[in-house]
Motif scaffolding. Structure first.
Motif, PDB file in Angstrom:
ATOM      1  N   GLU A   1     -22.722 -25.343  -1.440  1.00  0.00           N
ATOM      2  CA  GLU A   1     -21.772 -25.433  -0.344  1.00  0.00           C
ATOM      3  C   GLU A   1     -22.644 -25.388   0.900  1.00  0.00           C
ATOM      4  O   GLU A   1     -23.249 -24.358   1.175  1.00  0.00           O
ATOM      5  CB  GLU A   1     -20.783 -24.266  -0.323  1.00  0.00           C
ATOM      6  CG  GLU A   1     -19.915 -24.168  -1.558  1.00  0.00           C
ATOM      7  CD  GLU A   1     -20.632 -23.474  -2.719  1.00  0.00           C
ATOM      8  OE1 GLU A   1     -21.506 -22.623  -2.464  1.00  0.00           O
ATOM      9  OE2 GLU A   1     -20.329 -23.814  -3.859  1.00  0.00           O
ATOM     10  N   ALA A   2     -22.715 -26.478   1.570  1.00  0.00           N
ATOM     11  CA  ALA A   2     -23.620 -26.565   2.724  1.00  0.00           C
ATOM     12  C   ALA A   2     -23.394 -25.373   3.642  1.00  0.00           C
ATOM     13  O   ALA A   2     -22.261 -24.951   3.852  1.00  0.00           O
ATOM     14  CB  ALA A   2     -23.391 -27.870   3.471  1.00  0.00           C
ATOM     15  N   SER A   3     -24.481 -24.812   4.137  1.00  0.00           N
ATOM     16  CA  SER A   3     -24.381 -23.645   5.004  1.00  0.00           C
ATOM     17  C   SER A   3     -23.659 -24.001   6.302  1.00  0.00           C
ATOM     18  O   SER A   3     -23.105 -23.142   6.963  1.00  0.00           O
ATOM     19  CB  SER A   3     -25.764 -23.088   5.306  1.00  0.00           C
ATOM     20  OG  SER A   3     -26.580 -24.080   5.863  1.00  0.00           O
ATOM     21  N   THR A   4     -23.702 -25.250   6.644  1.00  0.00           N
ATOM     22  CA  THR A   4     -22.924 -25.724   7.770  1.00  0.00           C
ATOM     23  C   THR A   4     -22.041 -26.854   7.260  1.00  0.00           C
ATOM     24  O   THR A   4     -22.370 -27.531   6.300  1.00  0.00           O
ATOM     25  CB  THR A   4     -23.837 -26.267   8.896  1.00  0.00           C
ATOM     26  OG1 THR A   4     -24.632 -27.323   8.375  1.00  0.00           O
ATOM     27  CG2 THR A   4     -24.715 -25.170   9.460  1.00  0.00           C
TER      28      THR A   4
ATOM     29  N   HIS B   1     -26.586 -30.746   0.713  1.00  0.00           N
ATOM     30  CA  HIS B   1     -27.386 -30.115  -0.338  1.00  0.00           C
ATOM     31  C   HIS B   1     -28.428 -31.100  -0.873  1.00  0.00           C
ATOM     32  O   HIS B   1     -29.610 -30.772  -0.981  1.00  0.00           O
ATOM     33  CB  HIS B   1     -26.461 -29.644  -1.466  1.00  0.00           C
ATOM     34  CG  HIS B   1     -27.149 -29.377  -2.745  1.00  0.00           C
ATOM     35  ND1 HIS B   1     -27.904 -28.239  -2.973  1.00  0.00           N
ATOM     36  CD2 HIS B   1     -27.227 -30.111  -3.880  1.00  0.00           C
ATOM     37  CE1 HIS B   1     -28.408 -28.291  -4.194  1.00  0.00           C
ATOM     38  NE2 HIS B   1     -28.011 -29.410  -4.763  1.00  0.00           N
ATOM     39  N   GLY B   2     -27.994 -32.311  -1.188  1.00  0.00           N
ATOM     40  CA  GLY B   2     -28.906 -33.316  -1.752  1.00  0.00           C
ATOM     41  C   GLY B   2     -30.053 -33.646  -0.825  1.00  0.00           C
ATOM     42  O   GLY B   2     -31.208 -33.750  -1.249  1.00  0.00           O
TER      43      GLY B   2
ATOM     44  N   PHE C   1     -25.127 -26.244 -13.954  1.00  0.00           N
ATOM     45  CA  PHE C   1     -26.072 -25.121 -14.041  1.00  0.00           C
ATOM     46  C   PHE C   1     -27.436 -25.521 -13.463  1.00  0.00           C
ATOM     47  O   PHE C   1     -28.084 -24.740 -12.776  1.00  0.00           O
ATOM     48  CB  PHE C   1     -26.217 -24.639 -15.487  1.00  0.00           C
ATOM     49  CG  PHE C   1     -24.948 -24.054 -16.049  1.00  0.00           C
ATOM     50  CD1 PHE C   1     -24.351 -22.939 -15.471  1.00  0.00           C
ATOM     51  CD2 PHE C   1     -24.347 -24.630 -17.151  1.00  0.00           C
ATOM     52  CE1 PHE C   1     -23.180 -22.408 -15.979  1.00  0.00           C
ATOM     53  CE2 PHE C   1     -23.173 -24.103 -17.666  1.00  0.00           C
ATOM     54  CZ  PHE C   1     -22.576 -22.991 -17.080  1.00  0.00           C
ATOM     55  N   MET C   2     -27.842 -26.738 -13.748  1.00  0.00           N
ATOM     56  CA  MET C   2     -29.115 -27.247 -13.222  1.00  0.00           C
ATOM     57  C   MET C   2     -29.060 -27.318 -11.689  1.00  0.00           C
ATOM     58  O   MET C   2     -30.015 -26.944 -11.010  1.00  0.00           O
ATOM     59  CB  MET C   2     -29.405 -28.623 -13.826  1.00  0.00           C
ATOM     60  CG  MET C   2     -30.625 -29.301 -13.279  1.00  0.00           C
ATOM     61  SD  MET C   2     -32.125 -28.625 -13.959  1.00  0.00           S
ATOM     62  CE  MET C   2     -33.197 -30.025 -13.759  1.00  0.00           C
ATOM     63  N   ARG C   3     -27.944 -27.800 -11.162  1.00  0.00           N
ATOM     64  CA  ARG C   3     -27.779 -27.900  -9.709  1.00  0.00           C
ATOM     65  C   ARG C   3     -27.847 -26.516  -9.061  1.00  0.00           C
ATOM     66  O   ARG C   3     -28.424 -26.352  -7.988  1.00  0.00           O
ATOM     67  CB  ARG C   3     -26.455 -28.574  -9.355  1.00  0.00           C
ATOM     68  CG  ARG C   3     -26.440 -30.056  -9.675  1.00  0.00           C
ATOM     69  CD  ARG C   3     -25.087 -30.707  -9.410  1.00  0.00           C
ATOM     70  NE  ARG C   3     -24.824 -30.761  -7.990  1.00  0.00           N
ATOM     71  CZ  ARG C   3     -23.804 -30.145  -7.391  1.00  0.00           C
ATOM     72  NH1 ARG C   3     -22.946 -29.430  -8.072  1.00  0.00           N
ATOM     73  NH2 ARG C   3     -23.639 -30.257  -6.098  1.00  0.00           N
ATOM     74  N   GLN C   4     -27.264 -25.504  -9.718  1.00  0.00           N
ATOM     75  CA  GLN C   4     -27.322 -24.140  -9.188  1.00  0.00           C
ATOM     76  C   GLN C   4     -28.764 -23.651  -9.127  1.00  0.00           C
ATOM     77  O   GLN C   4     -29.174 -23.024  -8.149  1.00  0.00           O
ATOM     78  CB  GLN C   4     -26.471 -23.197 -10.034  1.00  0.00           C
ATOM     79  CG  GLN C   4     -24.991 -23.429  -9.880  1.00  0.00           C
ATOM     80  CD  GLN C   4     -24.150 -22.628 -10.870  1.00  0.00           C
ATOM     81  OE1 GLN C   4     -24.651 -21.819 -11.623  1.00  0.00           O
ATOM     82  NE2 GLN C   4     -22.848 -22.879 -10.855  1.00  0.00           N
TER      83      GLN C   4
END
Length: 192
Positions: A70-73, A144-145, A56-59
């Motif tokens: 989910e990486a946009s690319t 993402h990171g 939830f925190m990551r979201q």
């Protein structure tokens, strides 16, 4: 003492990275070197609960820093032409019946790829093509990171980001057995 910092269970525990590795690996070197403060022991049950809370925190972080989980690319992408040639080579090598006209069309495509005549195509060439990796690295890919840490900014921002994760752990897990020197505000640059 080795026990779960949340419930005190002593017979089974797992290391918990309070600040997930997917972010920490992009921190400046001087902040990556002091990781032990943010590794705590949790029993399996508490670790599962904590991991669910972390999702939830990551979201929320994904929204805060415009960094989709989910990486946009994608990190890799398939070259459609390579996929097609590999598929054609597999069809020719396979035991499938193929009309002679179609077989000739396929071999012409493969001959153009190999820059040779149809009768110069060897089984080895076909097998190499049939087994080739059709993926290539997407140079525009950013995880993402990495997006998040870029968004967090310089060291001062990263220190606050660390604090946010530590506070999240305290708020969601309410640990009763933290080490005496463990602190939400721990900063190796200022601690003595």
């Amino acid at each position: 003492q080795n026990m779960c910092v949340v419930c005190g269970r002593k017979d089974s525990y797992i290391r918990k990275n309070i600040i997930p590795h997917e972010y920490r690996k992009y921190f400046p070197k001087h902040l990556k070197e002091h990781i032990s403060h943010d590794v705590l022991l949790l029993c399996v049950s508490c670790h599962q609960i904590s991991s669910r809370n972390d999702s939830f925190m990551r979201q929320q972080i994904a929204l805060d820093y415009d960094a989709p989980l989910e990486a946009s690319t994608q990190k890799y992408h398939n070259d459609p032409d390579c996929v097609r040639r590999r598929s054609l080579a597999r069809a020719v090598l396979g035991q499938r019946e193929m009309p002679e006209k179609r077989r000739k069309e396929v071999l012409e495509v493969l001959a153009a790829h190999f820059q040779c005549e149809i009768d110069e195509i060897t089984t080895e060439m076909m097998e190499e093509l049939a087994n080739m990796d059709t993926r290539s690295v997407n140079r525009d890919y950013v995880s993402h990171g990495e997006m998040v840490v870029r968004g967090v900014g310089e060291s001062e921002g990263i220190v606050e980001f660390q604090r946010r994760w530590r506070q999240h752990f305290l708020d969601t897990m309410k640990p009763a057995y933290l080490p005496k020197l463990w602190s939400v505000d721990h900063n190796p640059n200022f601690d003595s």
